[in-house]
Structure formats: structure tokens, C-alpha cells
Design a protein around this motif. Structure first.
Motif: not given
Length: 767
Positions: A226-231, A241-244
Motif C-alpha cells: 500500500i503506497r498511499n491512502v487518501r481520504s 468518506v471515499d478512501v482511495e
């Protein structure tokens, strides 16, 4: 120097330019003689009294030439120039990477972790030999640098690698001592903001070479990360909340894998996805609905697949702040009672996060206030000073004529958007009398005079068959389809379907085309002006805020002509109101230097303070209260940054993992002298920076060594590195000339060649 090492040393000395001749003859002349001797011998053997076969001539030439060349070299007296230091007169520093990436077993060291391989390489016998030659100093480094008594004390537990700081630390600690060299043993996983090659270059300028030793493999495979998480919190009423998740992989191309979001021990979202190609990063979105009004620390997870070498990067913690927001205040003014006003108020009144104060003209000189907080609010009409208008985050203007506002109030509206960062939405008709006023500057549309429009577009909305009064279904532009303010469904397909099901609107006010920097979100399906569809909903940035123009007054039809259970109209207006006010400046704003933190980080907290007219305030008293994850509370005063108006700063240590709550208390000594509060939060999470791109970075280590005059080695070449280290030229080494002929091997080889040639000639019956 024994025979074998003598030959190796001879050729290495030639390659490195350390071979010279005591006679003073240049090396290139000697090499020329070495070439000419065999040619001369070949020629002389061609003039023997007894004819030789080709094989005899080759064999005799080779043996005689070798003997003559060796004799020539003896006469010229070759020597090898080396550097050596007296034992115990100089210092040697060894820096060992003790960060988490050194725990990795990437298959490069016979099922050992990298740190275990280093511990084995730095055996007691190796360290003992180094201590006989140098004053040895060993260090472990990660985020910080510490003395290392034994390789067995290495833990590989630090969540950061900072090679630059480590090299700099050694340079400062041992800089006043005769430092012979620095050895850095690492996988090259530097995740600081400094370039270690630049720091090593400083040591190189002091003639202290940095030798680097690489540990590990360039790639850790197979692996999923998992490189990154953006919410991103949406503007939907559900507060979804859309979690990418950004996910990469090597070795599992096109495999299916389960991704999920967890709140503690509770799974709140999951999805089966197909992985991308090797090295490709793909993004996957999961919707999450927080179940409480608080700052929540979630964890994204990917299931572990068989054979995966690195599982630490299969989890990623992130923060979603779902704390109750402050109420957003919106002022709505309208020139007469309209259906649009009634339904907009009904929609916004149902949202607890919004307060709509309205000032409605009901007749000549008659006005009606609604939604006010006290008797004084709007008691004198539309605000006439900044303090009164800037108390709102948003401003809605309905059908009003120019004389509704004074010239000063129009300038105030412009400043409200540009300086205060408020949001302005004009709904309905904008009279062309507003051309060349401050309001026309702010709007996203170019106002044009009615009489300059084509005939079918003149006169505003007219009933009957007139083009401007016909029914129409607005068209979502590409930007409109992706605008959160206009989302009616969580998926693209649901959103399109719900828009298609909306009743038609009736009539459009033609005010002109969108300005160059504006974005059109809705447009008319048929009517055009200057070969462009007429904009129905357009927006633009203006200064610190944004402005919006809605060129119809019939969105109430989306409520009246739909089933009672349909919430499309309410949802759209609530979302537009939130979006309109979303970026409005606050009098107290908290900024953090990072989105998330890891144990050991420093948290830089910046607070920007504005007075009651939103001028930056340098005369405030600012206190910061921090509630730790364990419930402990700490307070400290924040210091004004003399170089940044209105900004106050403080630094906090991020010690324990968990959620930290911030409460900023501000007492202003200027303006209204009010006492204000602002809340914030941040999370301290497990670090993944040591596990992303965790392969050996040879290039970085080679740059570090090259910039200082050192060399790069693999861990398996450690013995060679120590040998080269002993002969490295430093200010504390002296040059030693070693005569390579002072060895029995070379004399024995000469005699052997002479005897072999004599024996061969006798065997062939030659004199």
C-alpha cells in the motif's frame, strides 16, 4: 608478499597507476620494451644455423623473452607505491544502518535478515583486526546516531534512515581527531530530506573518504504494498468518506486480492480487486461511513498472498476527522418572494451544519428577516461594514436590482470573496445594470447588455414559445460529472441516472458567456451564445474565495415534481452550500507540517490568527492544549513568528501511536478583543517508509562513496574493502615504496625460465 599476491599486486598496481621504476624510466617506455623484446628474440631465432620448426621457434621465443623481460625489469627496479599508517595512530568510524528495512530477508543472505548478515560479517575476528590497526569507533544509525558496543546490540527497529545526519554526526564527533576514513554499511534506504552525497562530499574535502557497503537485493519480490491512502469526505448528506488506496505489486501480476478498511477490530468496507502489472501502481476506492463524530484512526489492509516476502507494507493507518464542524453561516438576500427562496430555505434549514440568515424584500420598503441569531442581526439591512458581513462564510443573492445595494456594499461583496475567502452564489437574474460594478468583477460570467444579445435571447425569461422560457434539462459537463457539489449518487452510473430522472427546468436568464478562468458545471442543451452553450451553473476562484452563478430560478421544480421521498433538491442545495463555504477562511486556522506522523517525529503546529475584519493579527495571546492518546493533557504558549504575520508556532514530540487532539485558545488584543477556540487533530501511526522501495539502493551508496573519494562494495566484498582501506591515501598515511623483486618467487621464476629454455634446446639438439 608471496608469489601469487605478488603477481596480483603487480597487475593491480599497473591498473591503479602505483607502479613506478626506481631508475626513472617511464612506465610506457618499459611497456614498449616489453613488446620489442619478444619481436627481437623471434627474429634472432629465425637466424639459427640449424632450422627450427614453427613450434620450436614459438616455445623458445616465449621462454627466452620471459627471461629477458624479467631480467630487464629487475635492472630497472620496479617498485609499488603504497600508503600505510602506523597502528593505533588514526581513527576509523563504522556506521551501521539500524533501521527497520534491515529486518528484511530478501533472499540475498541465505535466509538471513540483512541485519543478521551484517552481524555475521562484523565478526569478533574482523573487529579485533581493525582494533589492532585503528582506534575503532562503531555507531548505529537510523533517525539518530548512537555508539555501538557490539554488533549484537543492533535491533533494526528505527523507523527512519538518515545517512546524511549519521555521516555529519561522525564528522563533528571525530573531526578534531586523525580520522582515517568512514565506513557506512546500509541498504541505502535513506528517507530523510537531505542528500547524503552532499554531506559525504564535505568529509571528502577534508580528505576523509567514505566507503559504503551495500546490503540486500535491489528488489524485494514478490511483494504487494500500500503506497498511499487518501481520504476525502464527500459533500453528501450521508457524510460518506471515499478512501482511495494506491497499491503496487511485483510478482503477483493480475492476481485477485481482498482490500479492506478496519475501525479497530471492525471491518467497515471491503472489496475484491485485480492487481496491476509488475511495478504498476493502481488506485482503488472504498466508501466508508464514519459511525461517530470524532477523529477516527482507520487501517487499510491487503490480504497476504502465498510467497510474499514483505508483509509489513500490507497495512496502512490513516486519520479521518469526523468531528462535528462549526456551523457555517450563510446570508441570503432576495428582492422579492420566490418559490426558489422558499425551497432553498427548506433544504438548508434541515442541515444542522448550516445556518441560513435571510433578508427578503416583501414590498416597497418592507423587509422580512428570518434565521437570525439576535434582534440586531440585519436590523439595518444588508451589512454595510466588513465586521458584519465577514461574520458569514457564504452569501446567496437572488433577484435584486442595482439600487438594492449601495456602491460601498457592492465593494464589500467583492472584498468578502477576495479577502475574507467567502463564497458567493447568485441565483436567478443578474440585471445588466450591474455591468462595470464590483459585482461583475466577481461573477464567473461576462455580463452583457440585453440589447446586444441576439433577438431570441433578449428580454430575460419570457413565457410561451420564447426560447429563454422553454423547458429544458440541463447537461452535466465533464467537470460537472465529477463535482462533489452535484453528486446525487455514490457511483457514476447512479449519479447519471438520478440526474436524468430530474424534472425539466423552466427558463434561463441570459447574462453572457463564462469568463476565461471559469468552470461550467451545467449548460443548456440547445441555446447558444457566440457558438457556445449557455451556462446554467458556472464557478470561478476569485481571490481567496469562489463565486457561483446559477442562471435559472426554477430548481424548486426538482422538489415539487418529484416523489416526496426523493431528496435530490435538498441534497443538491445542501451540497452546494457546503461547497460554497468549504474554503472560507476562519479567524483561527491550524496547520500541520505533515498529514500524518510516526513515533519519534516532531510535529510543527502553526496557527494563523485574524481579527474581526480578517486582518492578520500579530498581537494575540495563543495557547495550545494537547490531549495525548493516553488521556494526558499538556499545555504550552505558542510563539509569534516575526517573519510571518499572524502566525504562531509550537513544536510537539510525537511519542506514542494514536490520535492527538489539539485545542487552540486565542485572545486577541486588537479588533473586538474576542476569545476564540479552534480544534484539530493528528494521528501517530506505524511507519511504512522503511518498507516501501525497500530494495538495495546501490546508486545512492555509490554516489555517497564517489563524492568523498571512497569506493562502493557489496557486503560479500567486505574483506577487499578492509584491504583497500589500509592502503587508502589520507593525510595521516605515509607513502611506502615496496620493491617487488625482493621476493624469492621472482628469482625462482627467472631461473626456471632460463633452465627451461636451456633444457628445451638441449632436448632439440640445439647449441
Amino acid at each position: 608478499m608471496n608469489g601469487v599476491s605478488g603477481i596480483q599486486g603487480f597487475w593491480q598496481a599497473i591498473a591503479e597507476g602505483r607502479l613506478v621504476f626506481a631508475s626513472g624510466v617511464p612506465v610506457f617506455m618499459v611497456l614498449l620494451l616489453v613488446v620489442l623484446v619478444p619481436l627481437l628474440v623471434w627474429y634472432l631465432y629465425g637466424r639459427t644455423t640449424r632450422p627450427l620448426t614453427q613450434n620450436d621457434r614459438i616455445a623458445l621465443t616465449a621462454m627466452r623473452s620471459m627471461a629477458l623481460v624479467m631480467l630487464l625489469l629487475m635492472l630497472l627496479r620496479p617498485i609499488i607505491q603504497e600508503w600505510e599508517t602506523n597502528p593505533q595512530e588514526t581513527y576509523l568510524a563504522i556506521l551501521v544502518d539500524d533501521s527497520q528495512s534491515m529486518q528484511i530477508n530478501d533472499g540475498s543472505t541465505s535466509q538471513q535478515s540483512r541485519i543478521q548478515a551484517v552481524q555475521n560479517a562484523l565478526s569478533p575476528s574482523v573487529l579485533s583486526a581493525l582494533r589492532e590497526q585503528y582506534q575503532l569507533r562503531t555507531f548505529a544509525f537510523g533517525r539518530d546516531v548512537r555508539r555501538l558496543n557490539s554488533p549484537n546490540d543492533l535491533t533494526a527497529a528505527d523507523n527512519r534512515s538518515d545517512i546524511s545526519t549519521a555521516i555529519s554526526h561522525v564528522g563533528e564527533q571525530l573531526g578534531s581527531l586523525p580520522l582515517n576514513a568512514v565506513v557506512v554499511i546500509s541498504d541505502g534506504g535513506d528517507n530523510s530530506n537531505l542528500d547524503p552525497a552532499t554531506t559525504a562530499e564535505v568529509l571528502g574535502g577534508r580528505e576523509v573518504p567514505v566507503f559504503t557497503v551495500g546490503v540486500g537485493q535491489p528488489e524485494v519480490t514478490p511483494d504487494i504494498a500500500i503506497r498511499n491512502v487518501r481520504s476525502d469526505a464527500t459533500l453528501l448528506d450521508s457524510e460518506q468518506v471515499d478512501v482511495e488506496l494506491s497499491v503496487s505489486q511485483t510478482g503477483f501480476a493480475a492476481d485477485a486480492v481482498q482490500i479492506s478498511i478496519w475501525d479497530g477490530d471492525t471491518q467497515v468496507a471491503s472489496r475484491q480487486v485485480a492487481l496491476g502489472n509488475d511495478g504498476e501502481t493502481r488506485r482503488y476506492t472504498l466508501p466508508v461511513v464514519p459511525d461517530r463524530n470524532a477523529a477516527i484512526r482507520y487501517e487499510a489492509r491487503i490480504e497476504t498472498l502465498t510467497g510474499e516476502r514483505l508483509v509489513e507494507n500490507n497495512r496502512y493507518q490513516f486519520l479521518v476527522d469526523n468531528s462535528l464542524p462549526e456551523t457555517r453561516n450563510i446570508l441570503y438576500v432576495d428582492g422579492h418572494p420566490r418559490n426558489e427562496f422558499k425551497f432553498i430555505r427548506r433544504a438548508l434549514d434541515a442541515d444542522d451544519d448550516l445556518r441560513l440568515a435571510s433578508y427578503l424584500q416583501t414590498g416597497p420598503g418592507r423587509f422580512y428577516r428570518q434565521g437570525i441569531e439576535n434582534a440586531l442581526e440585519l436590523s439595518t439591512g444588508f451589512p454595510e461594514d466588513k465586521e458584519a458581513l465577514y461574520a458569514y462564510e457564504g452569501l446567496l443573492i437572488g433577484d435584486v436590482e442595482l439600487d438594492f445595494f449601495s456602491e460601498g456594499q457592492l465593494g464589500l461583496i467583492r472584498d468578502f470573496v477576495a479577502e475574507r475567502g467567502g463564497g458567493l452564489l447568485v441565483s436567478g437574474m443578474v440585471d445588466d445594470a450591474f455591468i462595470d460594478t464590483p459585482l461583475s468583477d466577481v461573477l464567473p460570467l461576462e455580463l452583457v447588455r440585453s440589447n446586444s444579445l441576439p433577438g431570441q435571447l433578449q428580454g430575460g425569461i419570457r413565457r410561451g414559445a420564447h426560447a429563454t422560457g422553454t423547458m429544458f434539462t440541463p447537461v452535466l459537463t465533464t467537470e460537472g460529472e465529477f463535482a462533489n457539489a452535484l453528486r446525487l449518487g455514490s457511483s457514476d452510473s447512479e449519479n447519471r441516472t438520478r440526474w436524468q430522472d430530474l424534472p425539466e427546468l423552466q427558463g434561463i436568464y441570459v447574462t453572457g458567456q463564462a469568463k476565461a478562468g471559469a468552470t461550467v458545471l451545467l449548460e443548456h442543451p440547445d441555446l447558444q451564445y457566440q457558438r457556445q452553450p449557455l451556462p446554467v451553473l458556472a464557478t470561478q476562484r476569485y481571490g481567496s474565495g469562489r463565486s457561483v452563478a446559477l442562471t435559472t430560478a426554477s430548481t424548486w421544480r426538482w422538489q415539487m415534481l418529484m416523489p416526496s421521498e426523493d431528496d435530490s433538491h435538498e441534497r443538491l442545495w445542501r451540497q452546494m452550500a457546503r461547497w460554497l463555504t468549504d474554503e472560507a477562511l476562519a479567524r483561527v486556522e491550524i496547520e500541520l507540517n505533515q498529514e500524518s506522523y510516526h513515533a519519534g517525529d516532531e510535529v510543527d503546529v502553526s496557527v494563523r490568527v485574524r481579527d474581526n475584519v480578517f486582518e492578520l493579527d500579530n498581537n494575540a495571546s495563543v495557547w495550545l492544549q494537547v490531549t495525548m492518546p493516553n488521556g494526558e493533557i499538556a499545555e504550552q504558549a505558542m510563539s509569534w513568528d516575526i517573519n510571518d504575520d499572524g502566525t504562531y508556532r509550537a513544536t510537539l514530540p510525537a511519542t506514542d501511536e494514536g490520535v492527538y487532539q489539539l485545542l487552540v485558545d486565542v485572545t486577541s488584543t486588537s479588533g473586538d478583543g474576542a476569545t476564540l477556540e479552534q480544534q484539530g487533530s493528528f494521528a501517530v501511526t506505524p511507519s511504512l517508509r522503511e518498507y516501501n522501495d525497500a530494495g538495495l539502493d546501490r546508486r545512492l551508496l555509490q554516489r555517497v562513496a564517489g563524492s568523498s573519494g571512497g569506493r562502493y562494495y557489496e557486503l560479500s566484498e567486505l574483506d577487499s574493502m578492509l584491504t583497500d582501506l589500509a592502503s587508502a591515501p589520507t593525510p595521516y598515511a605515509r607513502q611506502v615504496d615496496r620493491d617487488i623483486w625482493h621476493h624469492a618467487f621472482w628469482l625462482g621464476l627467472l631461473l626456471l625460465m632460463l633452465f627451461a629454455e636451456w633444457a628445451y634446446r638441449r632436448y632439440r639438439g640445439l647449441s
